[in-house]
Design an enzyme around this catalytic site. Structure first.
Site, PDB file in Angstrom:
ATOM      1  N   ASP A 238       0.853  -1.181   0.000  1.00  0.00           N
ATOM      2  CA  ASP A 238       0.000   0.000   0.000  1.00  0.00           C
ATOM      3  C   ASP A 238       0.896   1.241   0.000  1.00  0.00           C
ATOM      4  OD1 ASP A 238      -2.252   1.606   0.080  1.00  0.00           O
ATOM      5  OD2 ASP A 238      -3.207   0.504   1.698  1.00  0.00           O
TER       6      ASP A 238
ATOM      7  N   GLU B 189     -10.395   6.923   4.287  1.00  0.00           N
ATOM      8  CA  GLU B 189      -9.357   6.366   5.153  1.00  0.00           C
ATOM      9  C   GLU B 189      -9.410   7.000   6.544  1.00  0.00           C
ATOM     10  OE1 GLU B 189      -5.640   5.287   3.267  1.00  0.00           O
ATOM     11  OE2 GLU B 189      -6.494   5.701   1.302  1.00  0.00           O
TER      12      GLU B 189
END
Length: 855
Positions: A330, A530
């Site tokens: 990521d 997020e």
């Protein structure tokens, strides 16, 4: 256990009643309470049988490629830069195997770039990658993008409901069709690879990524993951990775939805059996369907970062589960692995990450990784395994024979982008995702020829109905103009009401000229993505309750109220439920707002158009502190249970609900007040002040001064994605950056307390200043609590080096003068400086340089 075990491989459809997994026989039960993320585990993970097998011809092709590749060329294949930082010249020089666009980045910096512009950029990068004049390599690169709910970063794309809404639809075939439609739109822009689907199983709804999950129940997640992969990639043995089909990514492996307190990128504290049986559910079906890529997760498992966990990435995923694809990291997640930083991370490679997403620091990372291979820190065998896995997927996709993106057959289908069939599919998905929670006296459906007031600030806001990961990463800087092909909820309702002979009036505040027969009030969460979406409390609009006041005003006027609630998770809304006659959980429906009108309104003859069919895939809280509320919990006590959802035939009147709230948590128990830590705190904004005194107020990640030239702002990365801001002074003109309070600090006690604090921040000099740079902290109209020239400090910093500094705020005698600016940075020379982690602290951290008051 949630999974049936079959004695031999079988071919089956994915259903909800019985998960059809092709696992090895003899799959046993894990040892209970195994809290050690180590190779000493006694747990058994199932091997996933897939009809996708290694092709000897492909493996031989890879052998030949590897035999002729240098270490430098191999490392280039497994480093992935981001287009906001990567130039065509750098692609030509290094020949990187892939690149990506982040959620806030579009080709050439054009947020509203059309599909043709994306395709043009893809061609340029492709041609640079196959140019062997500098790096000696002609292996084509591929482009990865976060197509989260449709091709969601691209201006004008079809946006499907976010995953939480799709989970309520209980329709795996719908998911397959959405995957297929998304792949077509991605193909039309020349992009080869999607970072989707998310197959997280959420256990704490405070998590800021809850809406990316299909359900709290691993059974739904497993039933959806396989069909979505097949929709994106095609079916093995049929149309696998041919035509418009793209490479898919199952993410984030593993435990991302189970972090303690729902903290994004936090620690998932649980035994291995639960990790396997709950959080791995989607990976079994995704791998069985042929997923080529798995993205490693930011979170830790029992204290160890997954990106550095050899047991999970190699022993479990690749060996026990039999995954033959590649693992992608990521965004800068390697930084958090022990022994790593942004510019090097052998530990993540050695743990099993195959392709490293290094958005900004890719050049240094590339050179450091080459040296680590030469020094034996990363073995040649590990490097070749990583490159082999990545090349295998690229060859399966046909990257060597498809030609440049614009020359491919699928790119000659511009009509695929935002195709009418895709919009109709998205509209259908909206209808199927709606969950009716309350319908007292069966107020719904509404006769379309009624006099209708449409209220609430979300009614005509496509940004709010789309949520995060929509054109921009957070979705907070969007307007309806950023969604040219979309329909707002209001527009969809208005079209049908007018067509049926009804009357409609729009007022966000609920005002009207003629009293309506009914009010449809559209309210909900502001967009986020997020960790920006992590919350401490479940109560909707805790502390403000402006939407509740709107509902109560209408209710007090004896106007029937239908509330359409937009949210990325179940929230405690007892008060809003009490103030509504009907209440619809609409989640984040995306671009096709007319799907809501299809269900709420009758046709012109008074007949139901579409009934409610959605069922909760997340349990709805009865109390405002039910952070962990999941079906099959021992103490399960929801307001609306998992699977709940009324239909029009149901005669259910919801009684008045309790409105008791729990005590507020202690504010800032550690004494730190974040101003810009990972994201901008409420009540603050960046201001760019040019040499003419004009200001540009900025809340997003990028911007430019009002004169269009003196000063620019862009996002950079320190520890998290876009957690820093880089400012560039140009044209040797006086300009200032201000971190400005929306309302000045005037309370005398508050001002006095500042004397005991320090302003702490991280700075990075990217271009040396040609003139003096002044830094001020906690400034009023005439003075700052601390002000100094930064030149002496900056002269000691190497370019690109982050340094934490702190300014004590007791340099001047306290006064009652209001403070308007938390931080001010000024210069009149060409200069570039990045800032991050700005906070008021009681105690300065040990690694921070304390800058005393000027003498």
């Amino acid at each position: 256990m949630f999974f049936q075990v079959f004695p031999r491989p079988v071919r089956c459809r994915f259903t909800l009643s019985a998960l059809c997994l092709t696992l090895v026989s003899g799959y046993g039960t894990a040892a209970a309470n195994n809290n050690s993320a180590s190779s000493g585990s006694t747990a058994t993970w199932p091997k996933v049988h897939s009809t996708l097998q290694l092709d000897p011809a492909i493996e031989q092709q890879i052998d030949k490629l590897l035999a002729n590749m240098s270490i430098e060329q191999k490392v280039a294949q497994i480093v992935q830069p981001e287009i906001g930082y990567l130039s065509v010249a750098q692609m030509r020089k290094y020949g990187f195997g892939s690149y990506l666009n982040g959620g806030n980045t579009a080709p050439y910096g054009q947020k509203q770039a059309d599909a043709k512009t994306w395709l043009k950029f893809a061609d340029e990068m492709y041609e640079a990658s196959i140019d062997d004049s500098e790096d000696g390599s002609s292996i084509p690169t591929i482009w990865g993008t976060d197509a989260m709910h449709g091709h969601s970063n691209v201006y004008g794309a079809t946006l499907f409901p976010h995953n939480i809404g799709l989970g309520a639809a209980r329709d795996p075939e719908l998911i397959r069709r959405i995957g297929e439609a998304t792949a077509k739109e991605v193909a039309a822009t020349g992009i080869e690879w999607m970072f989707a689907p998310t197959v997280a199983v959420v256990r704490d709804d405070r998590w800021g990524r809850t809406y990316e999950s299909y359900s709290e129940d691993p059974e739904i997640v497993a039933s959806y993951a396989g069909p979505m992969i097949e929709g994106v990639q095609g079916v093995i043995g049929d149309n696998f990775l041919t035509g418009f089909h793209r490479i898919a990514t199952a993410k984030h492996f593993i435990g991302d939805g189970g972090t303690e307190n729902g903290i994004d990128r936090g620690d998932t504290l649980l035994d291995e059996a639960t990790l396997r049986d709950v959080h791995a559910a989607g990976y079994y079906t995704a791998i069985a369907a042929g997923a080529q890529s798995v993205m490693a997760s930011f979170n830790s498992w029992n204290g160890k970062r997954v990106h550095g966990d050899h047991y999970l990435l190699t022993d479990v995923l690749k060996q026990q589960m039999g995954f033959t694809g590649f693992v992608i990291s990521d965004w800068n997640a390697h930084k958090f692995v022990d022994g790593c930083d942004l510019e090097h991370c052998a530990a993540a490679f050695n743990a099993g990450v195959d392709v490293m997403m290094v958005p900004e620091h890719f050049e240094a990372f590339y050179h450091n990784t080459v040296q680590q291979v030469k020094d034996g820190i990363i073995s040649q065998a590990r490097l070749e395994d990583a490159v082999r896995r990545f090349l295998r997927a690229k060859i399966r996709f046909g990257v060597f024979n498809r030609g440049k993106p614009s020359s491919r057959a699928e790119s000659a289908q511009p009509e695929w982008f935002n195709a009418p069939a895709h919009r109709e599919l998205a509209r259908q998905a909206v209808r199927q995702s709606l969950v009716l929670l309350k319908n007292n006296q069966n107020i719904l459906p509404i006769a379309a020829n009624s006099r209708v007031l449409i209220a609430g600030d979300a009614a005509d806001s496509i940004a709010k109905q789309a949520g995060g990961w929509s054109v921009s990463w957070q979705g907070t800087d969007n307007t309806n103009a950023d969604f040219p092909n979309a329909t707002s909820i209001y527009a969809g309702l208005r079209q049908q009401i007018i067509a049926a002979g009804g009357q409609v009036e729009l007022s966000a505040e609920g005002k009207f000229t003629v009293k309506p027969d009914v009010a449809i009030v559209v309210i909900g969460e502001e967009p986020y993505a997020e960790w920006f979406g992590d919350i401490q409390r479940l109560e909707y609009q805790y502390g403000t309750k402006t939407d509740l006041a709107l509902l109560q005003r209408l209710q007090a006027q004896q106007i029937p109220v239908v509330t359409v609630f937009l949210s990325g998770r179940p929230l405690w809304v007892n008060k809003e439920l009490n103030a509504s006659d009907a209440f619809v959980a609409a989640w984040l429906p995306g671009s096709e707002g007319q799907g809501i009108a299809d269900v709420l309104l009758t046709d012109s003859s008074g007949n139901i158009q579409h009934d409610f069919s959605g069922k909760l895939s997340f349990s709805w809280p009865k109390y405002d502190n039910q952070f962990v509320l999941n079906v099959k919990d021992a103490t399960y006590d929801p307001l609306f249970a998992y699977g709940y959802g009324l239909r029009y035939r149901d005669q259910v009147n919801l009684a008045t609900l309790h409105e008791n709230t729990s005590p507020a948590p202690e504010a800032n128990p550690d004494g730190q007040q974040a101003l810009f830590v990972k994201n901008l705190a409420d009540g603050l904004a960046w201001q760019l002040l040019d040499n003419k005194g004009a200001t540009a107020r900025l809340y997003g990640a990028t911007g430019i001064s009002a004169d269009g030239q003196s000063l620019t702002m862009q996002s950079v990365n320190l520890a998290y994605q876009e957690d820093g801001r880089k400012f560039v002074w140009q044209n040797a003109a006086p300009a200032s950056v201000l971190l400005q309070f929306a309302a000045p600090l005037t309370d005398k006690k508050q001002l006095d307390r500042l004397a005991n604090k320090a302003l702490q921040l991280s700075i990075r000099q990217d271009q040396a200043a040609s003139a003096e740079v002044m830094l001020g902290a906690m400034c009023g109209a005439t003075a700052c609590q601390h002000q100094l020239a930064l030149g002496p400090l900056l002269s000691t910093l190497a370019p690109g080096q982050w340094q934490s500094i702190a300014l004590p705020l007791n340099c001047h005698v306290q006064s009652n003068s209001p403070i308007t600016t938390a931080l001010r940075l000024s210069s009149n020379g060409n200069f570039s400086l990045a800032l991050a982690n700005i906070a008021l602290v009681n105690e300065v951290s040990s690694h921070t340089l304390l800058l005393d008051c000027p003498q």
